[in-house]
Design an enzyme around this catalytic site. Structure first.
Site, mmCIF file in Angstrom:
data_model
loop_
_atom_site.group_PDB
_atom_site.id
_atom_site.type_symbol
_atom_site.label_atom_id
_atom_site.label_comp_id
_atom_site.label_asym_id
_atom_site.label_seq_id
_atom_site.Cartn_x
_atom_site.Cartn_y
_atom_site.Cartn_z
ATOM 1 C CE LYS A 118 -1.671 1.563 4.076
ATOM 2 N NZ LYS A 118 -1.427 2.976 4.449
ATOM 3 C CG ASN A 119 2.192 2.830 3.539
ATOM 4 O OD1 ASN A 119 1.041 3.154 3.236
ATOM 5 N ND2 ASN A 119 2.567 2.647 4.789
ATOM 6 N NE ARG A 155 -1.518 12.120 8.099
ATOM 7 C CZ ARG A 155 -1.452 13.387 8.477
ATOM 8 N NH1 ARG A 155 -2.501 13.970 9.002
ATOM 9 N NH2 ARG A 155 -0.343 14.068 8.343
ATOM 10 C CB CYS A 206 -5.060 10.868 11.580
ATOM 11 S SG CYS A 206 -3.516 10.034 11.839
ATOM 12 N NE ARG A 223 0.387 10.246 10.238
ATOM 13 C CZ ARG A 223 -0.068 9.268 9.463
ATOM 14 N NH1 ARG A 223 -1.246 8.737 9.694
ATOM 15 N NH2 ARG A 223 0.653 8.813 8.459
ATOM 16 N N PRO A 224 1.715 16.636 11.435
ATOM 17 C CG PRO A 224 3.378 17.979 12.390
ATOM 18 C CD PRO A 224 2.597 16.709 12.608
ATOM 19 C CG ASP A 240 3.160 1.347 9.435
ATOM 20 O OD1 ASP A 240 2.735 2.186 10.252
ATOM 21 O OD2 ASP A 240 3.405 1.622 8.246
ATOM 22 C CB ILE A 256 7.227 6.625 14.606
ATOM 23 C CG1 ILE A 256 8.461 5.722 14.476
ATOM 24 C CG2 ILE A 256 6.957 7.386 13.303
ATOM 25 C CD1 ILE A 256 9.756 6.422 14.080
ATOM 26 N NE ARG A 305 -7.272 4.421 5.465
ATOM 27 C CZ ARG A 305 -6.578 5.381 6.053
ATOM 28 N NH1 ARG A 305 -6.817 5.679 7.304
ATOM 29 N NH2 ARG A 305 -5.657 6.042 5.403
HETATM 30 N N1 EPU Z 1 6.221 14.615 10.928
HETATM 31 C C1 EPU Z 1 6.242 15.950 11.200
HETATM 32 N N2 EPU Z 1 6.170 16.833 10.149
HETATM 33 C C2 EPU Z 1 6.078 16.414 8.860
HETATM 34 C C3 EPU Z 1 6.060 15.036 8.586
HETATM 35 C C4 EPU Z 1 6.138 14.152 9.644
HETATM 36 O O1 EPU Z 1 6.332 16.368 12.344
HETATM 37 O O2 EPU Z 1 6.011 17.259 7.966
HETATM 38 C C5 EPU Z 1 6.318 13.641 12.031
HETATM 39 C C6 EPU Z 1 5.050 12.792 12.150
HETATM 40 O O3 EPU Z 1 4.047 13.451 12.876
HETATM 41 C C7 EPU Z 1 5.576 11.545 12.820
HETATM 42 C C8 EPU Z 1 6.989 11.419 12.241
HETATM 43 O O4 EPU Z 1 7.328 12.700 11.734
HETATM 44 O O5 EPU Z 1 5.646 11.748 14.201
HETATM 45 C C9 EPU Z 1 7.145 10.400 11.137
HETATM 46 O O6 EPU Z 1 6.105 10.521 10.204
HETATM 47 P P1 EPU Z 1 6.280 10.234 8.654
HETATM 48 O O7 EPU Z 1 6.132 11.518 7.927
HETATM 49 O O8 EPU Z 1 7.467 9.402 8.380
HETATM 50 O O9 EPU Z 1 4.963 9.384 8.391
HETATM 51 P P2 EPU Z 1 4.068 9.471 7.106
HETATM 52 O O10 EPU Z 1 4.936 9.698 5.941
HETATM 53 O O11 EPU Z 1 2.925 10.382 7.346
HETATM 54 C C10 EPU Z 1 4.224 6.943 6.488
HETATM 55 C C11 EPU Z 1 3.269 5.811 6.289
HETATM 56 C C12 EPU Z 1 2.688 5.410 7.643
HETATM 57 C C13 EPU Z 1 3.849 4.971 8.547
HETATM 58 C C14 EPU Z 1 4.863 6.123 8.673
HETATM 59 C C15 EPU Z 1 6.098 5.768 9.460
HETATM 60 C C16 EPU Z 1 2.421 6.215 4.067
HETATM 61 C C17 EPU Z 1 1.288 6.615 3.205
HETATM 62 N N3 EPU Z 1 2.202 6.241 5.383
HETATM 63 O O12 EPU Z 1 3.474 8.010 7.063
HETATM 64 O O13 EPU Z 1 1.848 4.289 7.403
HETATM 65 O O14 EPU Z 1 3.360 4.659 9.819
HETATM 66 O O15 EPU Z 1 5.301 6.532 7.345
HETATM 67 O O16 EPU Z 1 6.733 4.677 8.897
HETATM 68 O O17 EPU Z 1 3.486 5.843 3.588
HETATM 69 C C18 EPU Z 1 0.083 2.793 7.849
HETATM 70 O O18 EPU Z 1 0.317 2.250 6.757
HETATM 71 O O19 EPU Z 1 -0.688 2.282 8.711
HETATM 72 C C19 EPU Z 1 0.712 4.069 8.168
HETATM 73 C C20 EPU Z 1 0.250 4.890 9.108
#
Ligand code: EPU
Length: 423
Positions: free
Chosen positions: A22-23, A94, A118, A123-124, A306, A328, A398
């Site tokens: 998915k990701n 998101r 969420c 998650r900003p 995850d 995380i 999802r």
């Molecule tokens: N963060 C910030 N600012 C940003 C981006 C991230 O503060 O601009 C923080 C987040 O709030 C979090 C940390 O950085 O505390 C890491 O978040 P990351 O951005 O890596 O997560 P993501 O890209 O939003 C993806 C996966 C998630 C997975 C995370 C961590 C996708 C679509 N989603 O999310 O997948 O948990 O990386 O590996 O790739 C899931 O599949 O269930 C899922 C939630």
């Protein structure tokens, strides 16, 4: 709303074919916005998040032909008609923010609803926005929307404060059409980033260093169509191995590279399982009750957040006490109170959960709160004695394709029940 009914206590044995990740699929689908030529994608999982992404792309003017029975999608974005990912779609997924990079790169404008918080955390998207600004984009926030514009993106050095997965992906997609060289520093190294880089290269992009903390991109004037197969889902694979482990069985998952789940496999071994690594499959033999094992979630190659909830369910049945630490996301323990309803002994202290393993769990009605939490509850139901009902399974849909039928194939007694059959 559908529910899942599980008659627990069956030992799971056999093999399962893993679906496309998915990701990896989500950013790859968005990357098709970078060209006006046709992109053919294979091994696309049939998931709610993929259908939402297709809706977002259709809204922007992409023509899609899907054959989910063959897991194939054809996409063509000849001319984007609108530059907006609206709130109604973004709030359900998101990852819609991933339109920002490609739209800015190809058209110099994009408008995306701010995703908001969420269930698992705030998650900003500040890292995405700061990075795009470094490439010359002007970012404004108005009426709950991010409005981004640029005459022409220009390559630059972008150092992420934290290795965010989707921020790295958004910047990669922006930089492939920017003028000149972009250096992305402190990048996420997840296998899904590597898969996106490979797909972008198959479109003619020039990228090096994916899977390390430094990604270097030379911008191209244009990209072409591609025919690309999505990588296997490492979290789905790990979830089925966990199911085999906690039911005392032998399970093999096919279609996943063991190197992408080494952190999880190492922990299964520490907990007493035997792991058989092959080129594109992994086998697990349980050797009896799991032993208590501590984990701390970290960016790749560390233990994936995850898989934290699913590993906790394994530990809820283990011999001894384990400490599970989530670094995380700030609110990713919502499965705990539901696992406690099955008789698990888990206490949360800040970012850690202390799990005292129990010999037996007992079935109960449970409510899913987010995707990975739902999977942990299904696992709980599989090893609990008696009947477990899991409601709000739309969370599961999802991210897990045909979970019930894959588990049935392993010998689980599990079925989906439309809500009208039980109040
Ligand atoms: N963060 C910030 N600012 C940003 C981006 C991230 O503060 O601009 C923080 C987040 O709030 C979090 C940390 O950085 O505390 C890491 O978040 P990351 O951005 O890596 O997560 P993501 O890209 O939003 C993806 C996966 C998630 C997975 C995370 C961590 C996708 C679509 N989603 O999310 O997948 O948990 O990386 O590996 O790739 C899931 O599949 O269930 C899922 C939630």
């Amino acid at each position: 709303m559908d529910k899942i009914r599980i008659q627990g206590g069956k030992i799971l044995n056999g093999n399962v074919e893993v679906s496309g990740a998915k990701n990896a699929a989500l950013p790859i689908l968005m990357a098709t916005l970078l060209t006006d030529q046709e992109c053919i994608l294979g091994r696309v999982p049939d998931l709610q998040d993929i259908r939402t992404t297709i809706k977002v792309l259709n809204h922007l003017g992409t023509e899609t032909t899907s054959d989910f029975s063959a897991h194939t999608l054809k996409l063509r974005a000849p001319e984007v008609k609108c530059f907006e990912a609206p709130y109604d779609l973004v709030r359900t997924m998101r990852a819609s923010v991933l339109v920002l990079g490609p739209l800015l790169a190809r058209y110099g404008k994009a408008k995306v609803s701010l995703p908001g918080g969420c269930a698992i955390g705030a998650r900003p998207i500040n890292y995405h926005l700061l990075g795009l600004e470094r490439l010359g984009a002007k970012i404004e926030l108005e009426g709950g929307y991010v409005i981004a514009s640029a005459q022409k993106l220009r390559g630059n050095r972008v150092a992420f404060e934290f290795p965010s997965v989707t921020a790295t992906e958004n910047l990669m997609m922006a930089a492939v059409l920017a003028e000149g060289e972009t250096l992305l520093e402190n990048c996420a190294k997840e296998p899904e980033i590597v898969d996106l880089a490979r797909m972008l290269r198959s479109m003619g992009a020039q990228i090096e260093g994916e899977g390390t903390e430094l990604i270097t991109i030379q911008g191209k004037k244009s990209l072409h169509g591609c025919n690309y197969q999505i990588v296997g889902d490492r979290i789905e694979a790990s979830t089925y191995l966990a199911a085999g482990f906690l039911t005392g069985g032998n399970v093999r998952v096919d279609g996943v590279d063991p190197e992408t789940i080494e952190a999880v496999l190492g922990k299964f071994e520490e907990a007493g399982a035997t792991i058989i690594r092959e080129a594109h499959s992994v086998g697990l033999r349980s050797n009896g009750r799991p032993k208590a094992t501590n984990i701390t979630t970290l960016p790749f190659p560390g233990f994936p957040t995850d898989m934290q909830a699913q590993f906790m369910t394994v530990m809820a049945m283990a011999e001894g006490a384990s400490l599970i630490t989530e670094t995380i996301f700030e609110n990713r323990f919502m499965h705990v109170s539901e696992l406690v309803r099955l008789g698990a002994d888990i206490t949360i202290r800040g970012h850690s959960a202390m799990v005292h393993g129990q010999k037996t769990l007992k079935g109960a009605p449970l409510m899913a709160t987010d995707l990975r939490a739902s999977a942990s509850l299904v696992l709980g139901g599989l090893c609990a004695q008696g009947e477990t009902w899991v409601s709000r399974v739309y969370h599961l849909d999802r991210g897990y394709e045909n979970m019930e039928s894959k588990l049935q194939k392993l010998g689980a007694v599990i079925e989906r029940v439309p809500s009208t059959e039980r109040s």
